[in-house]
Write an enzyme that holds these catalytic residues in place. Sequence first.
Site, short mmCIF file in Angstrom:
data_model
loop_
_atom_site.label_atom_id
_atom_site.label_comp_id
_atom_site.label_asym_id
_atom_site.label_seq_id
_atom_site.Cartn_x
_atom_site.Cartn_y
_atom_site.Cartn_z
N HIS A 34 -7.52 -11.21 0.72
CA HIS A 34 -7.90 -9.81 0.59
C HIS A 34 -9.33 -9.70 0.07
CE1 HIS A 34 -5.95 -11.07 -3.17
NE2 HIS A 34 -6.67 -10.16 -3.80
N ASN A 86 -11.51 -13.66 -3.57
CA ASN A 86 -11.15 -14.75 -4.48
C ASN A 86 -10.30 -15.75 -3.70
OD1 ASN A 86 -12.37 -13.32 -6.63
ND2 ASN A 86 -10.48 -12.20 -6.99
N GLY A 100 -9.57 -17.11 -9.01
CA GLY A 100 -9.04 -15.84 -9.49
C GLY A 100 -8.12 -15.11 -8.52
N GLN A 101 -7.66 -15.80 -7.46
CA GLN A 101 -6.76 -15.16 -6.51
C GLN A 101 -5.38 -15.02 -7.13
OE1 GLN A 101 -6.39 -17.14 -2.70
NE2 GLN A 101 -5.06 -15.54 -1.89
N ASP A 138 -6.92 -0.10 -5.36
CA ASP A 138 -6.35 -1.04 -6.32
C ASP A 138 -5.68 -0.26 -7.45
OD1 ASP A 138 -6.25 -2.97 -8.65
OD2 ASP A 138 -7.19 -4.28 -7.16
N ILE A 139 -4.51 -0.72 -7.89
CA ILE A 139 -3.80 -0.01 -8.96
C ILE A 139 -4.40 -0.27 -10.34
CG2 ILE A 139 -1.63 0.15 -7.68
CD1 ILE A 139 -0.59 -2.16 -9.46
#
Length: 112
Positions: free
Chosen positions: A98, A85, A91-92, A29-30
Amino acid sequence: MSSIFSKIIAREIPADIVYEDDDCLAFRDIAPKAPVHVLVIPKREIVSLAELQPEDEAVMGRCVIAASQIAAAEGLSGGYRLIVNCGDDGGQEVPHVHFHLLGGRKMTWPPG
């Protein structure tokens, strides 16, 4: 609908890929929320958990197994959290289902 994840799968956008097989792709994750924060996605675009169909069972199971293998490879023997999520209220943020694999620190409850 093409999401940022579809562009990562197509290699149109770079990502720090940690795992790939015929069905799944996993990358860091960035904006990590834990020392280890990897996103595990099906290569086939599935918008959300709410849209899963019976034919998605195998690929979703494959993603969970991949997450377990990644956790072991990342040294998360003390435990980890696997989160999906679903929808805006869940919260998606990306319209491609994913899994968030989080670890490397003690998790708290409730998560948010």
